[in-house]
Design an enzyme around this catalytic site. Sequence first.
Site, PDB file in Angstrom:
ATOM      1  N   SER A   1     -15.133   7.415  -3.914  1.00  0.00           N
ATOM      2  CA  SER A   1     -14.384   7.671  -4.956  1.00  0.00           C
ATOM      3  C   SER A   1     -14.783   8.926  -5.739  1.00  0.00           C
ATOM      4  O   SER A   1     -14.049   9.725  -5.958  1.00  0.00           O
ATOM      5  CB  SER A   1     -14.724   6.485  -5.896  1.00  0.00           C
ATOM      6  OG  SER A   1     -14.237   5.161  -5.079  1.00  0.00           O
TER       7      SER A   1
ATOM      8  N   ASP B   1      -9.567   3.815  -4.705  1.00  0.00           N
ATOM      9  CA  ASP B   1      -9.802   2.539  -4.801  1.00  0.00           C
ATOM     10  C   ASP B   1      -8.904   2.129  -6.075  1.00  0.00           C
ATOM     11  O   ASP B   1      -8.811   2.768  -7.059  1.00  0.00           O
ATOM     12  CB  ASP B   1     -11.274   2.261  -5.137  1.00  0.00           C
ATOM     13  CG  ASP B   1     -11.570   0.883  -5.821  1.00  0.00           C
ATOM     14  OD1 ASP B   1     -11.567   0.031  -5.244  1.00  0.00           O
ATOM     15  OD2 ASP B   1     -11.507   1.087  -7.070  1.00  0.00           O
TER      16      ASP B   1
ATOM     17  N   GLU C   1      -7.188   6.118  -0.037  1.00  0.00           N
ATOM     18  CA  GLU C   1      -6.540   7.000  -0.771  1.00  0.00           C
ATOM     19  C   GLU C   1      -6.854   6.639  -2.281  1.00  0.00           C
ATOM     20  O   GLU C   1      -5.907   6.932  -3.179  1.00  0.00           O
ATOM     21  CB  GLU C   1      -5.103   6.657  -0.316  1.00  0.00           C
ATOM     22  CG  GLU C   1      -4.202   8.218  -0.176  1.00  0.00           C
ATOM     23  CD  GLU C   1      -4.980   9.029   0.426  1.00  0.00           C
ATOM     24  OE1 GLU C   1      -5.038   9.041   1.758  1.00  0.00           O
ATOM     25  OE2 GLU C   1      -5.590   9.999  -0.181  1.00  0.00           O
TER      26      GLU C   1
ATOM     27  N   ARG D   1      12.412 -24.366   7.657  1.00  0.00           N
ATOM     28  CA  ARG D   1      11.526 -25.661   7.367  1.00  0.00           C
ATOM     29  C   ARG D   1      11.961 -26.729   6.693  1.00  0.00           C
ATOM     30  O   ARG D   1      12.525 -26.339   5.479  1.00  0.00           O
ATOM     31  CB  ARG D   1      10.136 -24.983   6.904  1.00  0.00           C
ATOM     32  CG  ARG D   1       9.074 -25.921   6.812  1.00  0.00           C
ATOM     33  CD  ARG D   1       8.557 -26.491   8.279  1.00  0.00           C
ATOM     34  NE  ARG D   1       7.259 -27.223   8.364  1.00  0.00           N
ATOM     35  CZ  ARG D   1       6.630 -27.683   9.449  1.00  0.00           C
ATOM     36  NH1 ARG D   1       7.269 -27.457  10.655  1.00  0.00           N
ATOM     37  NH2 ARG D   1       5.491 -28.258   9.406  1.00  0.00           N
TER      38      ARG D   1
ATOM     39  N   ARG E   1       7.677 -19.098  -6.144  1.00  0.00           N
ATOM     40  CA  ARG E   1       6.457 -18.131  -5.595  1.00  0.00           C
ATOM     41  C   ARG E   1       7.071 -17.135  -4.745  1.00  0.00           C
ATOM     42  O   ARG E   1       6.734 -15.874  -4.744  1.00  0.00           O
ATOM     43  CB  ARG E   1       5.708 -18.921  -4.944  1.00  0.00           C
ATOM     44  CG  ARG E   1       4.847 -19.914  -5.611  1.00  0.00           C
ATOM     45  CD  ARG E   1       4.233 -21.404  -4.733  1.00  0.00           C
ATOM     46  NE  ARG E   1       3.390 -21.077  -3.764  1.00  0.00           N
ATOM     47  CZ  ARG E   1       3.197 -21.618  -2.572  1.00  0.00           C
ATOM     48  NH1 ARG E   1       3.747 -22.749  -2.355  1.00  0.00           N
ATOM     49  NH2 ARG E   1       2.160 -21.142  -1.762  1.00  0.00           N
TER      50      ARG E   1
ATOM     51  N   TYR F   1      -8.411  14.193   8.197  1.00  0.00           N
ATOM     52  CA  TYR F   1      -8.751  14.527   7.047  1.00  0.00           C
ATOM     53  C   TYR F   1     -10.091  13.922   6.670  1.00  0.00           C
ATOM     54  O   TYR F   1     -10.202  12.517   6.386  1.00  0.00           O
ATOM     55  CB  TYR F   1      -7.527  13.742   6.196  1.00  0.00           C
ATOM     56  CG  TYR F   1      -7.771  14.376   4.581  1.00  0.00           C
ATOM     57  CD1 TYR F   1      -7.182  15.551   4.180  1.00  0.00           C
ATOM     58  CD2 TYR F   1      -8.457  13.405   3.789  1.00  0.00           C
ATOM     59  CE1 TYR F   1      -7.289  15.661   2.610  1.00  0.00           C
ATOM     60  CE2 TYR F   1      -8.548  13.624   2.238  1.00  0.00           C
ATOM     61  CZ  TYR F   1      -7.880  14.918   1.882  1.00  0.00           C
ATOM     62  OH  TYR F   1      -7.821  15.137   0.422  1.00  0.00           O
TER      63      TYR F   1
ATOM     64  N   THR G   1     -14.111  11.613   3.094  1.00  0.00           N
ATOM     65  CA  THR G   1     -15.270  10.634   2.521  1.00  0.00           C
ATOM     66  C   THR G   1     -16.570  10.615   3.252  1.00  0.00           C
ATOM     67  O   THR G   1     -16.469  10.873   4.433  1.00  0.00           O
ATOM     68  CB  THR G   1     -14.518   8.974   2.681  1.00  0.00           C
ATOM     69  OG1 THR G   1     -13.408   9.131   1.861  1.00  0.00           O
ATOM     70  CG2 THR G   1     -15.439   8.039   2.206  1.00  0.00           C
TER      71      THR G   1
ATOM     72  N   GLN H   1       8.599 -23.593  -4.725  1.00  0.00           N
ATOM     73  CA  GLN H   1       8.695 -22.563  -3.533  1.00  0.00           C
ATOM     74  C   GLN H   1       9.368 -21.109  -3.909  1.00  0.00           C
ATOM     75  O   GLN H   1       9.134 -20.128  -3.859  1.00  0.00           O
ATOM     76  CB  GLN H   1       9.412 -23.305  -2.161  1.00  0.00           C
ATOM     77  CG  GLN H   1       9.287 -22.212  -0.985  1.00  0.00           C
ATOM     78  CD  GLN H   1       8.252 -22.506  -0.066  1.00  0.00           C
ATOM     79  OE1 GLN H   1       7.177 -23.174  -0.595  1.00  0.00           O
ATOM     80  NE2 GLN H   1       8.186 -21.953   1.020  1.00  0.00           N
TER      81      GLN H   1
END
Length: 664
Positions: free
Chosen positions: A144, A426, A424, A310, A333, A135, A138, A330
Amino acid sequence: MEALDYHAEERRKAEFNLDEMKIVWAGSRRNYELSDRVARLVASDPVFRKDNRTMLTRKDLFKDTLRKAAHAWKRIIDLRLSEEEANMLRSYVDQPAFTDLHWGMFIPAIKGQGTSEQHEKWLPMAYKMQIIGCYAQTELGHGSNVQGLETTATFDPQTDEFDLHSPTLTSSKWWPGGLGKVSTHAVVYARLITGGQDHGVHGFIVQLRGLDDHLPLPGITVGDIGMKFGSGAYNSMDNGLLRFDHVRIPRNQMLMRVSQVTREGKFVQSDVPRQLVYGTMVYVRQTIVSDASCALARAVCIATRYSAVRRQFGSQNGGPEIQVIDYKTQQSRLFPLLASAYAFRFVGEWLKWLYTDVTQRLQANDFSTLPEAHACTAGLKSMTTSVTADAIEECRKLCGGHGYLSNSGLPELFAVYIPTCTYEGDNVVLLLQVARFLMKTVSQLGSGKKPVGTTAYMGRAEHLMQCRCEVEMAQDWLKPSTILEAFEARAVRMSIACAKSLGKFSNPEDGFAELSPDLVEVAIAHCQLIVVSKFLEKLQQDIPGKGVKRQLEILCNVYALHLLHKHLGDFVATGCITPNQGALANEQLRLLYAQVRPNAIALVDAFNYTDHYLGSILGCYDGNVYQKLYQEAWKDPLNDTVVPDGYLEYLRPILKQHIRTARL
Ligand SMILES: CCCCC/C=C\C/C=C\C/C=C\C/C=C\CCCC(=O)SCCNC(=O)CCNC(=O)[C@H](O)C(C)(C)COP(=O)(O)OP(=O)(O)OC[C@H]1O[C@@H](n2cnc3c(N)ncnc32)[C@H](O)[C@@H]1OP(=O)(O)O
Ligand SMILES: Cc1cc2nc3c(=O)[nH]c(=O)nc-3n(C[C@H](O)[C@H](O)[C@H](O)COP(=O)(O)OP(=O)(O)OC[C@H]3O[C@@H](n4cnc5c(N)ncnc54)[C@H](O)[C@@H]3O)c2cc1C
């Protein structure tokens, strides 16, 4: 003897039926069985080995990719795999290759933008891989701004051909995957010129290389653009450059579903909207959302399993230390990322449905839902890839020092994944497309035109602008209608505030440019609302299996409340909730983390990833991390010799000089 399982105790803690959760994750029992079979097929095949990938030179890596692609094709033919199974197989091989573009973009571009005669001519050859395509959109100067592309396709009525030309350096095609070394053909996007008039960018099927000798055809310059970020990773792909020096192709190689050029050179625009030229991008953006959930799930699976193995600090009376997964930091997050993986899975499922629906409508010449499909695919592609890219890096940090080792699988996953934020479309450019769509919807609110689909909530703007959140206790945040209304109110209030600010500019385009950072935030708020609402909708379905629905409810609440906590500024500033209600949401979030904790390992087991696909010592199913890390270290080529190459030339002289200096 039963194999050692360091996670056995964790697995016993699970409060839900794992097999049923695997089916929910896969989408259906059938999908689960297919995907399980194909994953095992790939994992057990030595040709698909990938543990040495980051050590290979670019040339060896590329050859290895060709070998894997050829072997995959042989397996697909020998086992008579369906298109769906073949796609699964390629994704489990897990090495970016020209085939992604051939199947993922070249064929869809011809299908979406070609006429039925063009389908008949090109698709059979492409399906059999007698031709391989890419394809090529660009260019060096523009990605863009598709309308700014410079390659020209000038119609010559004398010969009934197009003349393809690259008039400037910046018009060189630059980036297309599969172009550099493999593709025999490309769908090339170029400015159509007839009778001296420029009709904008259209797609053309162009042969690039000879089918017998693989040499570039006359007038074509083609090659690879060079090494990319990281080792292994996306370097298996031959992203290419391409220049045309007055290359001639027959008229019937312009993709003519959207517009046609007649034998006389007349340009005819059919009643199909010209945006359909961008249709392949809509399709791929939709697939990228599902892929985001896979990549995020992969990183989360590694970080969760490792966090349970761990241990650090807190030994009491000589007992074991604390598993790092038991630290609240932990959990705060990790668990939102686990919840996001599930959330993206379900929104990906829904987006696939939306895309199928819009495709069926387009076939029946109903173009009414195209703008929404564009806004949803663009926005969700942007949001899910940005979150996933950041999440992979967060998972690396969650694994401490060992996360930085290549064999944790995380560095390569990160390197291969991050370009999704750019390719695909920005991510910022795409969010601005969503913002345009939202501002248009807001501007039409007074006109009597009722917003539908994902913007239907804007039809209740009057209520949402003044509603008050009724949360008084932490547990009030568990009510789906409370969560939904908070997200709807925040999105609508941010949209309307931006629309009002835009109204202060005499030139709307100036306003749009000036306010673009705020508009991006509006688009994100809208996309987050879509994800939350699709998760809540999923929970309306009948979900069998002991405890499965309950776990999904917990994850949905974690997803929504962690966003609320993260974007508290938006929610409070728009008056949707009070600071105290924000604090209650955070309190509830902590309680939810405690509920996720015993189920964490089983929730990542539900992804059903093989150790081969995960490609991570830290994430291996049995959790035997330390032994494997130790063994693996000795396999590094640096350890082939005890004394390293270069010792005599470079180390010894310094060491000896040091002795002499010391003696002085
Ligand atoms: C780890 C292993 C991976 C394995 C993966 C395996 C399989 C996956 C399968 C497939 C994936 C395959 C490979 C993946 C890998 C790499 C692929 C990378 C390929 C590429 O990287 S390939 C190049 C992509 N390159 C872009 O992505 C350029 C971005 N740039 C644009 O896309 C446009 O240029 C835009 C939109 C920014 C501005 O365009 P513009 O200036 O012409 O338009 P403007 O803003 O004026 O809008 C006019 C009216 O068109 C509407 N509109 C716009 N776009 C529309 C659309 N798509 N559909 C429907 N309507 C649309 C608007 O909403 C408006 O509507 P209205 O008038 O109603 O307001
Ligand atoms: C790994 C990889 C594979 C690719 N594969 C293909 C392929 O197969 N085929 C193909 O044709 N292309 C491919 N591409 C190209 C890709 O699609 C483009 O790079 C992408 O669309 C971004 O365009 P750009 O490079 O022009 O970025 P730019 O638009 O130059 O972006 C640079 C910066 O400018 C900002 N920016 C740009 N416009 C605006 C605006 N209007 N408002 C605010 N900010 C703006 C962006 O946010 C970004 O921060 C690939 C790229 C990569 C990295």
